[in-house]
Design an enzyme around this catalytic site. Structure first.
Site, PDB file in Angstrom:
ATOM      1  N   ARG A  54       0.842  -1.207   0.000  1.00  0.00           N
ATOM      2  CA  ARG A  54       0.000   0.000   0.000  1.00  0.00           C
ATOM      3  C   ARG A  54       0.870   1.249   0.000  1.00  0.00           C
ATOM      4  NH1 ARG A  54       1.789   2.537   3.783  1.00  0.00           N
ATOM      5  NH2 ARG A  54       0.296   4.189   3.380  1.00  0.00           N
ATOM      6  N   ALA A  56       0.819   5.000  -2.308  1.00  0.00           N
ATOM      7  CA  ALA A  56       0.839   5.159  -3.772  1.00  0.00           C
ATOM      8  C   ALA A  56       2.160   4.753  -4.432  1.00  0.00           C
ATOM      9  CB  ALA A  56       0.457   6.603  -4.112  1.00  0.00           C
ATOM     10  N   GLN A 202      -3.326   3.472   9.508  1.00  0.00           N
ATOM     11  CA  GLN A 202      -1.973   3.504   8.916  1.00  0.00           C
ATOM     12  C   GLN A 202      -1.045   4.429   9.699  1.00  0.00           C
ATOM     13  OE1 GLN A 202      -4.805   3.592   7.181  1.00  0.00           O
ATOM     14  NE2 GLN A 202      -4.608   2.744   5.136  1.00  0.00           N
ATOM     15  N   ASP A 243      -2.140  10.660  -3.374  1.00  0.00           N
ATOM     16  CA  ASP A 243      -2.360   9.532  -4.284  1.00  0.00           C
ATOM     17  C   ASP A 243      -2.541   9.975  -5.721  1.00  0.00           C
ATOM     18  OD1 ASP A 243      -3.234   8.464  -1.501  1.00  0.00           O
ATOM     19  OD2 ASP A 243      -2.862   6.718  -2.778  1.00  0.00           O
ATOM     20  N   LYS A 254      -5.405  10.057   1.721  1.00  0.00           N
ATOM     21  CA  LYS A 254      -6.189   9.275   2.688  1.00  0.00           C
ATOM     22  C   LYS A 254      -7.290  10.118   3.320  1.00  0.00           C
ATOM     23  CE  LYS A 254      -5.890   5.831   3.504  1.00  0.00           C
ATOM     24  NZ  LYS A 254      -6.743   4.833   2.813  1.00  0.00           N
TER      25      LYS A 254
END
Ligand code: MRU
Length: 348
Positions: A54, A56, A202, A243, A254
């Protein structure tokens, strides 16, 4: 293996003895450090979909190396058959997640590389070369972002960040955390407040893991505590990853990034986004055209898929990303320098 010199882990690498991609399974961190070997399209797709792979840039580099590992195992004997299988595999891998531009950037480059070879052997050689180039470029880009971004950090400053845009989101070093690592290696003392980043944590699991490993002064906060910290004057600067950046500088990151940007604007805290060129999507005029991934309700209703927190019948809204307008961005930290929100469309 795979430590880089300042103690940071390498998120992924290519095993040249077995021609396999090897990744840290990020769903197991911080409890366990488990490496996962990938050489099939199904494994690559699942790893991206489940967030084992995970962030980008890591998705982009992992997709490139993983696609080569898959192609190495194709049984096609004709160049046409090989190209067809590769195209289908790229389409499948591209369908794993919709938002991060890096995934499509990597697949497009790999398909072009496949087209450059005439025979199966040549195609494989081109794919290997291109995937290694994408990996090397990412490492260089992250280090450049670190050097440019470091100048924004003063000795003793407090940085807030959201999600994980550190070494675990790339091959090494990261994007939003690269300036922090660079500042620390230049002897500056930098304090970091890490948003926990619901629903999949995260920030709590990954950012805190890697910053603490690197010896950076790190404080974990719940996402809804950032405004209070800013009101008390405890935050000097925000740096986040991204991203996808649209042509006008709006960007997706996010979910929760937008709230952080709004809070920064309200309290006068400079808000920076680390934006490598692989995240830029010139075909999209503004953020409203960025496709936002929506994920399973269980990510919200259950604590990291373990303990139920909400009634089963409740409706759930779970976009994995939100879009921050360019007007809220103080600056974009890129591999070519730092640009403000008036300059960014020229850079793009
Ligand atoms: O769902 P994730 O964990 O892949 O989301 C990651 C992020 O939103 C990161 O901030 C983003 O990919 C930038 S990483 C340089």
């Amino acid at each position: 293996m795979k430590d880089i010199n300042n103690g940071l882990l390498r998120t992924l690498y290519f095993d040249t003895e077995t021609e396999e991609l090897v990744i840290i399974d990020q769903t197991r961190l911080p409890g366990e450090l488990v490496y996962k070997r990938i050489s099939t399209a199904r494994d690559l797709y699942e790893s991206i979909k489940t967030l084992a792979l995970r962030g980008a840039p890591a998705i982009g580099v992992g997709a490139a190396l993983g696609l080569y590992a898959c192609a190495y195992r194709f049984e096609d004997v004709t160049a046409e058959g090989f190209s067809y299988s590769f195209k289908k595999t790229c389409e499948f891998i591209s369908s794993s997640r919709p938002t991060a531009r890096d995934l499509f950037y990597a697949c497009e480059r790999m398909e072009a590389a496949c087209g450059r070879g005439k025979t199966v052997k040549e195609k494989l050689a081109e794919l290997r070369k291109e995937s290694f180039a994408i990996e090397k470029e990412n490492i260089e880009v992250c280090h450049s972002i670190g050097s440019f971004g470091e100048k924004l950090l003063t000795n003793g400053c407090a940085v807030i960040t959201h999600c994980n845009a550190g070494s675990l989101c790339a091959v090494e070093y990261g994007t939003a955390l690269a300036p922090i690592y660079e500042a620390a290696s230049n002897g500056k003392k930098v304090r970091v407040y890490a948003d926990e980043t619901r629903p999949l944590l995260q920030g709590a699991r990954l950012t805190c893991f890697e910053l603490c490993n690197a010896g950076i002064d790190t404080t974990l906060i719940c996402d809804n505590m950032a405004a209070g910290l800013m009101a008390a004057g405890n935050i000097d600067i925000a740096i986040v990853g991204c991203d996808r950046v649209a042509a006008n500088g709006d960007f997706a990151n996010k979910t929760g990034t937008l709230s952080l940007a709004v809070n920064c604007a309200h309290f006068g805290v400079p808000f920076y986004v680390a934006a490598p060129s692989s995240t830029v999507d010139k075909s999209i005029p503004n953020g409203s055209a960025i496709v936002i991934e929506h994920r399973k309700p269980e990510e919200v209703t259950e604590y990291f898929y373990k303990d139920r927190m909400s009634p089963a019948e409740v409706k759930v809204y779970n976009p994995a990303f939100d879009v921050t307008p360019a007007s809220l961005v103080t600056g974009y930290i890129t591999e070519n320098g730092v640009f403000n929100n008036k300059e960014i469309s020229e850079f793009i």
